[in-house]
Design an enzyme around this catalytic site. Structure first.
Site, PDB file in Angstrom:
ATOM      1  N   GLN A 168      82.098  65.768  19.894  1.00 49.74           N
ATOM      2  CA  GLN A 168      83.099  65.063  19.277  1.00 49.74           C
ATOM      3  C   GLN A 168      84.522  65.075  20.062  1.00 49.74           C
ATOM      4  O   GLN A 168      84.647  65.987  20.901  1.00 49.74           O
ATOM      5  CB  GLN A 168      83.361  65.937  17.622  1.00 49.74           C
ATOM      6  N   ASP A 171      80.526  76.129   6.637  1.00 50.95           N
ATOM      7  CA  ASP A 171      81.878  75.620   6.853  1.00 50.95           C
ATOM      8  C   ASP A 171      81.959  74.536   8.215  1.00 50.95           C
ATOM      9  O   ASP A 171      82.222  74.726   9.003  1.00 50.95           O
ATOM     10  CB  ASP A 171      82.379  76.849   7.754  1.00 50.95           C
ATOM     11  N   SER A 172      81.409  73.423   7.684  1.00 53.82           N
ATOM     12  CA  SER A 172      81.049  72.257   8.344  1.00 53.82           C
ATOM     13  C   SER A 172      82.284  71.295   8.305  1.00 53.82           C
ATOM     14  O   SER A 172      83.095  71.120   7.502  1.00 53.82           O
ATOM     15  CB  SER A 172      79.735  71.523   7.824  1.00 53.82           C
TER      16      SER A 172
END
Ligand code: SAM
Length: 281
Positions: free
Chosen positions: A31, A155-156
């Site tokens: 990303q 916790d994505s």
């Protein structure tokens, strides 16, 4: 010249924040990783154009995702955090002295390194002796676990890209298998203002893995629509009435968002949100 950072949410909403400087830009294997100095919220971590955290309001998300499950679980000792490479969730979990081990499984090492450099108050605890940081895919890691953990905190990022599989029924079934009896999962479950079909898919998939699930909310000004949700799930029924007030008192002085009355009523969500979840129950 004025500099603004704009996050575009789906096709119909843009939110902009005045920026003073772009502090860091990188394209990792997974990303775009950016750090922006904003006027209103301080430093901002942005992944693929989406705000992940800011200096000013990150405490809301991290207190809500970490302390609600840690207080409702009877006595959490071993915790896995999937994603969470900024370290904020781990920082909050470490406030619970009974937690003996936290394994953070984050797919992108660039996120961890960037947050250690630009967000030391958030990521600084990742070197704590109770913390093990694994750089890898949380989907594969969860498959390795069998009734070994008390809490699983997902916790994505959003259900796109590497985060997409973390919202699947197969993944939630693997989480259920990884938990010890009485174990609990909490997953960030997007905004209550999102459409029925986005929320429906997430909640149907959680129900594919767990007999019981309940959602709760928190106000995060820099997240889409300013309101966020988390969903807790387990094979056994659970209630905030079970939460450990003594343990709350042990951590209360360091909290900026979560109050004892909030924990007690945490699953009391507004009708417009409940209606979306009931539709998909
Ligand atoms: N608080 C943020 C939110 O609610 O959107 C999430 C914070 S944290 C930065 C999200 C992390 O999930 C990212 O660092 C991303 O790299 C990580 N991630 C995404 N997919 C993953 C996967 N399959 N396994 C492990 N980590 C993953």
């Amino acid at each position: 010249m004025e500099l603004w950072f704009t996050e575009q949410e789906q096709e119909q909403i843009r939110t902009s924040w005045k920026a003073e400087e772009v502090l860091f830009r990188s394209q990792s294997e997974f990303q775009a990783v950016d750090v922006i100095q904003t006027k209103a919220y301080g430093r901002m971590l942005v992944l693929d154009g989406c705000v992940m955290l800011t200096d000013a309001d990150e405490f809301v998300y991290h207190e809500m995702i970490a302390h609600v499950p840690a207080l409702i679980h009877k006595n959490p000792k071993r915790v896995v955090v999937i994603g969470g490479g900024d370290g904020g969730t781990v920082r909050e979990l470490l406030k619970h002295k009974g937690i003996e081990e936290i394994i953070l499984c984050e797919i992108d090492g660039v996120v961890v390194d960037t947050c250690k450099k630009f967000f030391p108050k958030v990521a600084g605890c990742l070197d704590d002796k109770r913390v093990k940081v694994k750089i890898g895919d949380g989907i594969a890691y969860m498959k390795e676990l069998n009734q070994e953990i008390d809490l699983a905190i997902i916790d994505s990022t959003d259900p796109i890209g590497p985060g997409e599989g973390l919202f699947s029924g197969e993944f939630y079934r693997s989480v259920a298998k990884a938990l010890k009896p009485g174990g609990l999962m909490v997953a960030q479950s997007e905004s209550p203002w999102y459409s029925n079909d986005i929320l429906g898919r997430i909640h149907r998939n959680i129900s594919a893995g767990f007999k019981h699930k309940r959602s709760y909310m928190g106000a995060i000004p820099t997240y889409p629509r300013g309101l966020w949700s988390w969903t807790m799930a387990g094979q056994d029924a659970f209630s905030p009435a079970d939460f450990d007030r003594a343990r709350f008192n042990d951590i209360a002085s360091g909290l900026q968002y979560l109050s004892v009355n909030m924990v007690a009523s945490v699953f009391d969500i507004p009708p417009f949100f409940r209606a979306k979840l009931d539709v998909n129950e």
